[in-house]
Design a protein around this motif. Sequence first.
Motif, PDB file in Angstrom:
ATOM      1  N   MET A   1      38.227  38.582  38.561  1.00 27.04           N
ATOM      2  CA  MET A   1      38.869  39.476  39.498  1.00 27.04           C
ATOM      3  C   MET A   1      39.938  40.290  38.770  1.00 27.04           C
ATOM      4  O   MET A   1      40.738  39.716  38.039  1.00 27.04           O
ATOM      5  CB  MET A   1      39.553  38.680  40.610  1.00 27.04           C
ATOM      6  CG  MET A   1      38.646  38.118  41.651  1.00 27.04           C
ATOM      7  SD  MET A   1      39.562  37.546  43.085  1.00 27.04           S
ATOM      8  CE  MET A   1      39.533  35.793  42.792  1.00 27.04           C
ATOM      9  N   PRO A   2      39.971  41.583  39.005  1.00 27.42           N
ATOM     10  CA  PRO A   2      41.037  42.394  38.400  1.00 27.42           C
ATOM     11  C   PRO A   2      42.366  42.133  39.112  1.00 27.42           C
ATOM     12  O   PRO A   2      42.410  41.919  40.319  1.00 27.42           O
ATOM     13  CB  PRO A   2      40.564  43.824  38.625  1.00 27.42           C
ATOM     14  CG  PRO A   2      39.640  43.748  39.785  1.00 27.42           C
ATOM     15  CD  PRO A   2      39.008  42.382  39.733  1.00 27.42           C
ATOM     16  N   VAL A   3      43.426  42.157  38.350  1.00 28.35           N
ATOM     17  CA  VAL A   3      44.756  41.896  38.894  1.00 28.35           C
ATOM     18  C   VAL A   3      45.298  43.165  39.539  1.00 28.35           C
ATOM     19  O   VAL A   3      45.220  44.242  38.971  1.00 28.35           O
ATOM     20  CB  VAL A   3      45.700  41.413  37.768  1.00 28.35           C
ATOM     21  CG1 VAL A   3      47.098  41.232  38.297  1.00 28.35           C
ATOM     22  CG2 VAL A   3      45.181  40.132  37.165  1.00 28.35           C
ATOM     23  N   LYS A   4      45.843  43.014  40.751  1.00 32.63           N
ATOM     24  CA  LYS A   4      46.452  44.149  41.451  1.00 32.63           C
ATOM     25  C   LYS A   4      47.965  44.052  41.357  1.00 32.63           C
ATOM     26  O   LYS A   4      48.524  42.959  41.318  1.00 32.63           O
ATOM     27  CB  LYS A   4      46.019  44.170  42.910  1.00 32.63           C
ATOM     28  CG  LYS A   4      44.564  44.513  43.074  1.00 32.63           C
ATOM     29  CD  LYS A   4      44.251  44.906  44.480  1.00 32.63           C
ATOM     30  CE  LYS A   4      42.794  45.345  44.545  1.00 32.63           C
ATOM     31  NZ  LYS A   4      42.422  45.759  45.871  1.00 32.63           N
ATOM     32  N   GLU A  45      43.748  39.295  44.767  1.00 36.25           N
ATOM     33  CA  GLU A  45      43.973  39.632  43.363  1.00 36.25           C
ATOM     34  C   GLU A  45      45.432  39.980  43.060  1.00 36.25           C
ATOM     35  O   GLU A  45      45.780  40.302  41.928  1.00 36.25           O
ATOM     36  CB  GLU A  45      43.103  40.837  42.956  1.00 36.25           C
ATOM     37  CG  GLU A  45      41.623  40.599  43.105  1.00 36.25           C
ATOM     38  CD  GLU A  45      41.112  40.992  44.488  1.00 36.25           C
ATOM     39  OE1 GLU A  45      41.855  41.634  45.249  1.00 36.25           O
ATOM     40  OE2 GLU A  45      39.973  40.626  44.803  1.00 36.25           O
ATOM     41  N   PHE A  46      46.306  39.930  44.057  1.00 36.83           N
ATOM     42  CA  PHE A  46      47.716  40.303  43.896  1.00 36.83           C
ATOM     43  C   PHE A  46      48.460  39.152  43.223  1.00 36.83           C
ATOM     44  O   PHE A  46      48.978  38.251  43.865  1.00 36.83           O
ATOM     45  CB  PHE A  46      48.311  40.647  45.255  1.00 36.83           C
ATOM     46  CG  PHE A  46      49.728  41.126  45.218  1.00 36.83           C
ATOM     47  CD1 PHE A  46      50.181  41.983  44.238  1.00 36.83           C
ATOM     48  CD2 PHE A  46      50.617  40.718  46.186  1.00 36.83           C
ATOM     49  CE1 PHE A  46      51.486  42.419  44.211  1.00 36.83           C
ATOM     50  CE2 PHE A  46      51.928  41.144  46.180  1.00 36.83           C
ATOM     51  CZ  PHE A  46      52.364  41.994  45.182  1.00 36.83           C
TER      52      PHE A  46
END
Length: 101
Positions: A1-4, A45-46
């Motif tokens: 998952m990409p980090v937000k 992803e936060f």
Amino acid sequence: MPVKTEKALNENQHALWLKALAAMELRNFGYAISLLQGILKQEPEFLTGRQLLRRAEVTMQKARRKSFFNILTAPIAVMKAQREIKKAPRRAVEIIEKVLD
């Protein structure tokens, strides 16, 4: 998952984020935890929010003792999360959140 990041949150989530930060400053950990859990349900992803949630839970936990019952049910929930990880990773994250809570 990409980090937000905080900038990637929408207006409603950003408002909740600011309220959670204010609650942490006022040492209202229960309210901060509920706000952060709401944000993380929408944006898992936060990473910064997740880190603040952990800090609030650890600080709150230090203030009160953990009951023996919670310790016994944690391994069962972790096993359930391990089964869910491949099928529904978001659901697995929610289960782990409950265990850590």
